[in-house]
Motif scaffolding. Structure first.
Motif, PDB file in Angstrom:
ATOM      1  N   SER A   1       0.850  -1.098  -0.209  1.00 14.65           N
ATOM      2  CA  SER A   1      -0.110  -0.040   0.057  1.00 14.65           C
ATOM      3  C   SER A   1       0.829   1.423   0.047  1.00 14.65           C
ATOM      4  O   SER A   1       0.591   2.302  -0.706  1.00 14.65           O
ATOM      5  CB  SER A   1      -0.869   0.190   1.339  1.00 14.65           C
ATOM      6  OG  SER A   1      -1.733   1.206   1.196  1.00 14.65           O
TER       7      SER A   1
ATOM      8  N   GLU B   1       3.940   1.458  -0.954  1.00 18.24           N
ATOM      9  CA  GLU B   1       4.547   1.452  -2.246  1.00 18.24           C
ATOM     10  C   GLU B   1       3.350   2.253  -3.325  1.00 18.24           C
ATOM     11  O   GLU B   1       3.917   3.060  -4.267  1.00 18.24           O
ATOM     12  CB  GLU B   1       5.034   0.117  -2.960  1.00 18.24           C
ATOM     13  CG  GLU B   1       6.336  -0.150  -2.146  1.00 18.24           C
ATOM     14  CD  GLU B   1       6.721  -1.684  -2.423  1.00 18.24           C
ATOM     15  OE1 GLU B   1       6.063  -2.266  -3.228  1.00 18.24           O
ATOM     16  OE2 GLU B   1       7.890  -2.059  -2.199  1.00 18.24           O
ATOM     17  N   GLY B   2       2.220   1.919  -3.541  1.00 18.31           N
ATOM     18  CA  GLY B   2       1.130   2.352  -4.161  1.00 18.31           C
ATOM     19  C   GLY B   2       1.270   3.923  -4.193  1.00 18.31           C
ATOM     20  O   GLY B   2       1.137   4.711  -5.007  1.00 18.31           O
ATOM     21  N   GLU B   3       1.049   4.187  -2.789  1.00 13.90           N
ATOM     22  CA  GLU B   3       1.031   5.838  -2.464  1.00 13.90           C
ATOM     23  C   GLU B   3       2.287   6.543  -2.953  1.00 13.90           C
ATOM     24  O   GLU B   3       2.111   7.670  -3.434  1.00 13.90           O
ATOM     25  CB  GLU B   3       0.774   6.036  -1.021  1.00 13.90           C
ATOM     26  CG  GLU B   3      -0.856   5.546  -0.549  1.00 13.90           C
ATOM     27  CD  GLU B   3      -1.126   5.468   0.935  1.00 13.90           C
ATOM     28  OE1 GLU B   3      -0.015   6.244   1.544  1.00 13.90           O
ATOM     29  OE2 GLU B   3      -2.058   5.182   1.313  1.00 13.90           O
ATOM     30  N   LEU B   4       3.423   6.062  -2.829  1.00 12.84           N
ATOM     31  CA  LEU B   4       4.502   6.601  -3.048  1.00 12.84           C
ATOM     32  C   LEU B   4       4.450   6.610  -4.915  1.00 12.84           C
ATOM     33  O   LEU B   4       4.733   7.721  -5.353  1.00 12.84           O
ATOM     34  CB  LEU B   4       5.662   5.761  -2.792  1.00 12.84           C
ATOM     35  CG  LEU B   4       7.062   6.596  -3.124  1.00 12.84           C
ATOM     36  CD1 LEU B   4       7.218   7.897  -2.445  1.00 12.84           C
ATOM     37  CD2 LEU B   4       8.050   5.377  -2.630  1.00 12.84           C
ATOM     38  N   ASP B   5       4.027   5.663  -5.506  1.00 16.85           N
ATOM     39  CA  ASP B   5       3.809   5.775  -6.956  1.00 16.85           C
ATOM     40  C   ASP B   5       3.216   6.917  -7.265  1.00 16.85           C
ATOM     41  O   ASP B   5       3.481   7.579  -8.459  1.00 16.85           O
ATOM     42  CB  ASP B   5       3.730   4.392  -7.451  1.00 16.85           C
ATOM     43  CG  ASP B   5       4.673   3.448  -7.383  1.00 16.85           C
ATOM     44  OD1 ASP B   5       5.913   3.662  -7.109  1.00 16.85           O
ATOM     45  OD2 ASP B   5       4.464   2.235  -7.313  1.00 16.85           O
ATOM     46  N   ALA B   6       1.913   6.989  -6.507  1.00 16.63           N
ATOM     47  CA  ALA B   6       0.737   7.987  -7.017  1.00 16.63           C
ATOM     48  C   ALA B   6       1.575   9.310  -6.732  1.00 16.63           C
ATOM     49  O   ALA B   6       1.064  10.352  -7.599  1.00 16.63           O
ATOM     50  CB  ALA B   6      -0.536   7.391  -6.155  1.00 16.63           C
ATOM     51  N   SER B   7       2.004   9.528  -5.738  1.00 18.16           N
ATOM     52  CA  SER B   7       2.478  10.749  -5.262  1.00 18.16           C
ATOM     53  C   SER B   7       3.650  11.386  -6.272  1.00 18.16           C
ATOM     54  O   SER B   7       3.713  12.550  -6.690  1.00 18.16           O
ATOM     55  CB  SER B   7       3.010  10.927  -3.895  1.00 18.16           C
ATOM     56  OG  SER B   7       4.134   9.933  -3.904  1.00 18.16           O
ATOM     57  N   ARG B   8       4.438  10.374  -6.884  1.00 20.83           N
ATOM     58  CA  ARG B   8       5.371  10.778  -7.886  1.00 20.83           C
ATOM     59  C   ARG B   8       4.805  10.967  -9.144  1.00 20.83           C
ATOM     60  O   ARG B   8       5.350  12.021  -9.766  1.00 20.83           O
ATOM     61  CB  ARG B   8       6.327   9.372  -8.033  1.00 20.83           C
ATOM     62  CG  ARG B   8       7.446   9.176  -6.817  1.00 20.83           C
ATOM     63  CD  ARG B   8       8.037   8.046  -7.086  1.00 20.83           C
ATOM     64  NE  ARG B   8       9.129   7.625  -6.128  1.00 20.83           N
ATOM     65  CZ  ARG B   8       9.853   6.550  -5.978  1.00 20.83           C
ATOM     66  NH1 ARG B   8       9.649   5.765  -6.931  1.00 20.83           N
ATOM     67  NH2 ARG B   8      10.646   6.499  -4.970  1.00 20.83           N
ATOM     68  N   ALA B   9       3.739  10.401  -9.611  1.00 25.02           N
ATOM     69  CA  ALA B   9       2.862  10.862 -10.852  1.00 25.02           C
ATOM     70  C   ALA B   9       2.205  12.018 -10.778  1.00 25.02           C
ATOM     71  O   ALA B   9       2.339  12.949 -11.745  1.00 25.02           O
ATOM     72  CB  ALA B   9       1.873   9.730 -10.935  1.00 25.02           C
TER      73      ALA B   9
ATOM     74  N   LYS C   1       3.330  14.510  -8.829  1.00 22.03           N
ATOM     75  CA  LYS C   1       4.330  15.404  -8.899  1.00 22.03           C
ATOM     76  C   LYS C   1       4.803  15.699 -10.134  1.00 22.03           C
ATOM     77  O   LYS C   1       5.094  16.813 -10.693  1.00 22.03           O
ATOM     78  CB  LYS C   1       5.555  14.866  -8.109  1.00 22.03           C
ATOM     79  CG  LYS C   1       6.725  16.034  -7.940  1.00 22.03           C
ATOM     80  CD  LYS C   1       7.704  15.560  -6.776  1.00 22.03           C
ATOM     81  CE  LYS C   1       8.998  16.451  -6.841  1.00 22.03           C
ATOM     82  NZ  LYS C   1       9.433  16.946  -7.942  1.00 22.03           N
ATOM     83  N   GLU C   2       5.124  14.628 -11.094  1.00 18.84           N
ATOM     84  CA  GLU C   2       5.797  14.787 -12.328  1.00 18.84           C
ATOM     85  C   GLU C   2       4.524  15.453 -13.082  1.00 18.84           C
ATOM     86  O   GLU C   2       4.969  16.282 -14.128  1.00 18.84           O
ATOM     87  CB  GLU C   2       5.838  13.451 -12.999  1.00 18.84           C
ATOM     88  CG  GLU C   2       7.039  12.501 -12.449  1.00 18.84           C
ATOM     89  CD  GLU C   2       7.175  11.343 -13.025  1.00 18.84           C
ATOM     90  OE1 GLU C   2       6.282  10.798 -13.761  1.00 18.84           O
ATOM     91  OE2 GLU C   2       7.997  10.506 -12.585  1.00 18.84           O
TER      92      GLU C   2
END
Length: 234
Positions: free
Chosen positions: A197, A199-207, A209-210
């Motif tokens: 979970s 890791e999923g939130e981290l990927d979403a926040s990175r997306a 931010k990009e």
């Protein structure tokens, strides 16, 4: 003197067989089945071993015989409490497959070859379990089966026994240890779920931010996006 007595008894038996022939022939012939072998003793001495299958001749009064079954036997190794190398009490259920290869040795070397083979397997199992940790036992049952089979075969070979294989059916753990392992496994599953979970939130926040960086670099795109949001709200 002993040999003379044996010769006299043998000659006397032959005379009796000749006198009462053909009735005596029914007492002189035994039928040995395909999966059996006859071990014949004459006045207590081994005369012939491994006779059969088919018709086998014996002399009444002086000869005695025993039949040995050569078929593969399947025996359950009695379960018992054992202590592992890391001081955990467990019970192991196993099955032993073996057969008699030398009927003569199985009769003259030991009084009860089958019970003795089971006892050897039982003690060997306990000794080998004591040299392994619980983790090793749970993850390498095949290795334990192989080691027990080889050790039992080595110990019973002089009795004319061949051990074919040993199969571990089950390793029973104490209830307290079972609950502990179950709780540990559940905790590991929950921790793994939290990691996934996060890791999923981290990927979403990175997306996000990009996307924000791209939109801030392109003012036109930002204005169009704001206008689109305004139109939707209206």
């Amino acid at each position: 003197p002993t040999c003379s007595v044996e010769r006299c008894a043998t000659v006397f038996s032959y005379i009796l067989v000749a006198i009462f022939f053909p009735i005596s022939i029914f007492f002189c012939i035994i039928t040995v089945r395909e999966f059996n072998r006859a071990v014949i003793f004459r006045m207590g001495r081994l005369r012939k071993g491994g006779q059969g299958p088919g018709l086998v001749f014996i002399l009444p009064c002086v000869d005695s015989y025993g039949l040995v079954d050569l078929r593969t036997r399947v025996e359950i190794i009695p379960s018992q409490e054992m202590l592992t190398k890391d001081a955990v009490t467990i019970s192991v259920d196993a099955v032993l497959f073996y057969c008699v290869k030398s009927s003569t040795f199985a009769v003259i070397q030991i009084s009860n070859v089958h019970d003795s083979t089971i006892l050897i397997a039982q003690t060997t199992m306990r000794n080998l379990v004591g040299t392994k940790t619980l983790h090793e036992l749970l993850t390498s049952r095949e290795e334990l089966s192989r080691e027990v089979g080889e050790a039992v075969h080595h110990a019973t070979a002089r009795w004319g026994v061949r051990v074919e294989r040993v199969e571990i059916k089950d390793i029973a753990l104490p209830e307290v240890l079972q609950r502990s392992l179950s709780s540990e496994a559940e905790a590991l599953r929950e921790a793994r779920a939290k990691v996934i979970s996060a890791e999923g939130e981290l990927d979403a926040s990175r997306a996000l931010k990009e996307a924000s960086d791209v939109m801030s670099e392109n003012q036109i795109t930002l204005q169009v996006s704001n206008a689109d949001i305004y139109n939707r709200n209206c």
